[in-house]
Design a protein around this motif. Sequence first.
Motif, PDB file in Angstrom:
ATOM      1  N   LEU A 348       7.463  -4.814 -12.695  1.00 59.70           N
ATOM      2  CA  LEU A 348       6.183  -4.967 -13.374  1.00 59.70           C
ATOM      3  C   LEU A 348       5.390  -3.657 -13.359  1.00 59.70           C
ATOM      4  O   LEU A 348       4.663  -3.341 -14.302  1.00 59.70           O
ATOM      5  CB  LEU A 348       5.350  -6.060 -12.707  1.00 59.70           C
ATOM      6  CG  LEU A 348       5.679  -7.523 -13.047  1.00 59.70           C
ATOM      7  CD1 LEU A 348       4.739  -8.454 -12.308  1.00 59.70           C
ATOM      8  CD2 LEU A 348       5.611  -7.785 -14.536  1.00 59.70           C
ATOM      9  N   ALA A 349       5.541  -2.883 -12.273  1.00 61.25           N
ATOM     10  CA  ALA A 349       4.813  -1.620 -12.141  1.00 61.25           C
ATOM     11  C   ALA A 349       5.558  -0.446 -12.761  1.00 61.25           C
ATOM     12  O   ALA A 349       5.089   0.696 -12.663  1.00 61.25           O
ATOM     13  CB  ALA A 349       4.538  -1.341 -10.668  1.00 61.25           C
ATOM     14  N   LEU A 432       5.373  -0.747  -3.741  1.00 59.45           N
ATOM     15  CA  LEU A 432       5.197  -0.101  -5.048  1.00 59.45           C
ATOM     16  C   LEU A 432       5.227   1.425  -4.932  1.00 59.45           C
ATOM     17  O   LEU A 432       4.645   2.124  -5.761  1.00 59.45           O
ATOM     18  CB  LEU A 432       3.869  -0.543  -5.673  1.00 59.45           C
ATOM     19  CG  LEU A 432       3.707  -2.042  -5.943  1.00 59.45           C
ATOM     20  CD1 LEU A 432       2.353  -2.335  -6.592  1.00 59.45           C
ATOM     21  CD2 LEU A 432       4.840  -2.569  -6.823  1.00 59.45           C
ATOM     22  N   SER A 433       5.960   1.941  -3.942  1.00 58.82           N
ATOM     23  CA  SER A 433       5.960   3.378  -3.693  1.00 58.82           C
ATOM     24  C   SER A 433       7.054   4.101  -4.472  1.00 58.82           C
ATOM     25  O   SER A 433       8.172   3.586  -4.646  1.00 58.82           O
ATOM     26  CB  SER A 433       6.151   3.642  -2.192  1.00 58.82           C
ATOM     27  OG  SER A 433       6.275   5.019  -1.924  1.00 58.82           O
ATOM     28  N   PRO A 463       3.091   8.492 -12.128  1.00 59.66           N
ATOM     29  CA  PRO A 463       1.896   9.242 -11.690  1.00 59.66           C
ATOM     30  C   PRO A 463       0.906   8.373 -10.928  1.00 59.66           C
ATOM     31  O   PRO A 463       0.158   8.860 -10.094  1.00 59.66           O
ATOM     32  CB  PRO A 463       1.299   9.770 -12.992  1.00 59.66           C
ATOM     33  CG  PRO A 463       1.828   8.844 -14.055  1.00 59.66           C
ATOM     34  CD  PRO A 463       3.192   8.434 -13.596  1.00 59.66           C
ATOM     35  N   TRP A 464       0.890   7.086 -11.219  1.00 58.55           N
ATOM     36  CA  TRP A 464       0.073   6.129 -10.500  1.00 58.55           C
ATOM     37  C   TRP A 464       0.656   4.736 -10.684  1.00 58.55           C
ATOM     38  O   TRP A 464       1.366   4.474 -11.662  1.00 58.55           O
ATOM     39  CB  TRP A 464      -1.399   6.154 -10.971  1.00 58.55           C
ATOM     40  CG  TRP A 464      -1.571   5.975 -12.467  1.00 58.55           C
ATOM     41  CD1 TRP A 464      -1.620   6.965 -13.416  1.00 58.55           C
ATOM     42  CD2 TRP A 464      -1.681   4.726 -13.178  1.00 58.55           C
ATOM     43  NE1 TRP A 464      -1.747   6.426 -14.674  1.00 58.55           N
ATOM     44  CE2 TRP A 464      -1.801   5.055 -14.556  1.00 58.55           C
ATOM     45  CE3 TRP A 464      -1.688   3.394 -12.806  1.00 58.55           C
ATOM     46  CZ2 TRP A 464      -1.931   4.092 -15.552  1.00 58.55           C
ATOM     47  CZ3 TRP A 464      -1.820   2.423 -13.780  1.00 58.55           C
ATOM     48  CH2 TRP A 464      -1.936   2.771 -15.141  1.00 58.55           C
ATOM     49  N   VAL A 465       0.380   3.862  -9.740  1.00 62.19           N
ATOM     50  CA  VAL A 465       0.812   2.462  -9.834  1.00 62.19           C
ATOM     51  C   VAL A 465      -0.383   1.583  -9.500  1.00 62.19           C
ATOM     52  O   VAL A 465      -1.249   1.957  -8.702  1.00 62.19           O
ATOM     53  CB  VAL A 465       1.994   2.138  -8.896  1.00 62.19           C
ATOM     54  CG1 VAL A 465       3.256   2.851  -9.326  1.00 62.19           C
ATOM     55  CG2 VAL A 465       1.657   2.488  -7.452  1.00 62.19           C
ATOM     56  N   HIS A 489      -2.666   3.300  -6.590  1.00 59.09           N
ATOM     57  CA  HIS A 489      -2.185   4.325  -5.667  1.00 59.09           C
ATOM     58  C   HIS A 489      -1.517   5.449  -6.459  1.00 59.09           C
ATOM     59  O   HIS A 489      -0.939   5.202  -7.532  1.00 59.09           O
ATOM     60  CB  HIS A 489      -1.202   3.745  -4.655  1.00 59.09           C
ATOM     61  CG  HIS A 489      -1.852   2.910  -3.597  1.00 59.09           C
ATOM     62  ND1 HIS A 489      -2.120   1.569  -3.757  1.00 59.09           N
ATOM     63  CD2 HIS A 489      -2.316   3.257  -2.358  1.00 59.09           C
ATOM     64  CE1 HIS A 489      -2.714   1.093  -2.670  1.00 59.09           C
ATOM     65  NE2 HIS A 489      -2.846   2.097  -1.802  1.00 59.09           N
ATOM     66  N   SER A 490      -1.593   6.646  -5.922  1.00 62.04           N
ATOM     67  CA  SER A 490      -1.000   7.810  -6.590  1.00 62.04           C
ATOM     68  C   SER A 490      -0.607   8.869  -5.571  1.00 62.04           C
ATOM     69  O   SER A 490      -1.267   9.008  -4.528  1.00 62.04           O
ATOM     70  CB  SER A 490      -1.988   8.408  -7.599  1.00 62.04           C
ATOM     71  OG  SER A 490      -1.456   9.590  -8.186  1.00 62.04           O
ATOM     72  N   ASP A 491       0.457   9.596  -5.876  1.00 57.35           N
ATOM     73  CA  ASP A 491       0.857  10.743  -5.059  1.00 57.35           C
ATOM     74  C   ASP A 491       0.232  12.037  -5.554  1.00 57.35           C
ATOM     75  O   ASP A 491       0.182  13.032  -4.812  1.00 57.35           O
ATOM     76  CB  ASP A 491       2.388  10.898  -5.067  1.00 57.35           C
ATOM     77  CG  ASP A 491       3.082   9.732  -4.399  1.00 57.35           C
ATOM     78  OD1 ASP A 491       2.579   9.251  -3.369  1.00 57.35           O
ATOM     79  OD2 ASP A 491       4.127   9.292  -4.917  1.00 57.35           O
TER      80      ASP A 491
END
Length: 561
Positions: A348-349, A432-433, A463-465, A489-491
């Motif tokens: 889904l993500a 979700l990582s 880029p983000w979830v 969340h984002s790295d």
Amino acid sequence: MGKQNGFLLIALQIVVTIVLISGTTRSAYAQQIELANVPNTLASGQCSSEVDIELYEGEKPMKAPSKVLVSIASTGATGLKFFAKSDCTSPISAVPITRGENQTKFYFSSAEPGAGTVTASAQSSGLNVVSANVTISSSAIGVEESEMIRIINRIRSDAGLSQLQASASLTNAALWMANDMASNAWTGAEMQTSNNNYDADTTGRNLWQRISAFDYFGGTEPYNGEMLIGGQQDALSTFYEPNVVYELNTAFTTPYATVIGVAHVYAQPMGWYWVIDFGGTNVDQTMSLSPAPTPNQQTQVACSAWTKAQPSSWVTDWTGEIATCNTGSIDSGSIQGTLALVNYYRNLAGLAAVEEDSTWDQEAQACALIQAANINTYGLSHNPQPSWECYSNSGATGAAQSNLSSINTQSSIAVYMEDPGNPSFGHRSWILSNNFSTVGVGSTSTASCLKVEGGTRIPNPQPWVAWPAPGVVPINSLLSVDYTGWSIHSDTINLSNAQVSVQSGGTNLPVKIAQAPGYGATYGISFQPTGWHSTVGNTYTVSVTGVSSPIQYSVTIVGCY
């Protein structure tokens, strides 16, 4: 609003307009009959409550000086029949008011839906004719009430319990209570007060007195109960409101319950007043459920994916033993069910699926044994000590690199995604990582470990979830996420100064924003709905500003029936 035996009558019971067929009006001293307590609506196949024919002289009740024979008939409603007994046996076409009595009674029923008129005539005794309109509805209860029963029965099925049947008596009692709350504009505080006082209504009756008035008695195991909920129009949105899902899971997994009644009525200030009554071993006259709504194509696709991700069993078969510190193993169905759920959320993500690793499984299983052996003493721990029962180096490695839970593995995934009591959303963030590519699964019946850390970064990282994820999301997958909070969340995107707005249908919806960094991603933010809840059929547009790369996405909530 009329009265019967001291009880207020609303919902299915109405005050009947007297019709003098002869065209004359009632004089101050005229002797005449009146109909009382006629149900306005009745389900097909259902036996009505008691209908009274009363004798009056002017405004005062009078006793019959001699027998008054009252003929009863119907027009319009095909199949409407009249009976002398409350179980709708002993068909009749007339009833007597015996000498010295003030009234008589009868019951009616019809196997066929339709609208019609019930008529009582005492013209043979020189008196009038009276009538009342009635509607015989389908024997099935409403669509949303039916769906709430299906949801509850799915919970019971997962718990290995029998299915609840819809009780006609409890359905009528629930509708009465819903109307009672709605007509008196109850607040949440008043609903809680009622729950704390044996589900008392505005007339002072408690639950047992109220359902008895609607002819329901608990049986040999009289385990009766009631839930009052200020919810939404549809059952799924109401069920998944914060706290409701947990209360319903607890309330309706009692083994003694066999029947249920559900009703909901709209009124301010609560919106929709839901009442759910359940009863013990006495199974009275039951009603069928309305068919579930036919979903549109996007809902069908989303719900198909959700359904396929569900484990074949929610029970984990563990071969180990705490007493001998035997790590054991678990059934493949539990492992595959866990993988299916993890990868459902990742899909889904827009994230790549994770793959199981047998070495990681062993570390996760040793971790689960340590957690199960020590949970009552130390709780769940990512840092077990060598002095602990069933300690092993393998288990300690697993504990340091795993999501930990006090329930079995396949049941834990939805809780990780909800992540109650964890402001950083570390469990959700890891699932979700971008750094989660390999997984290890370990479980006992009372603890589980999902090894998530130590793998390689996935190709084509996002880029983000976000959760709930952009696109079409079944409300069934959210549990109480509205209570714990939505998240991003984002790295690579620093969310430290991010501002979040949510809109639906052109209306700005307030949210409470908090930072949620670390663990599975470098940066994180949460935003908790304030004064609103996810609703089936609504689309929510999320906009994030105050960041180097603005974020905008939409979430459409659907219901899987």
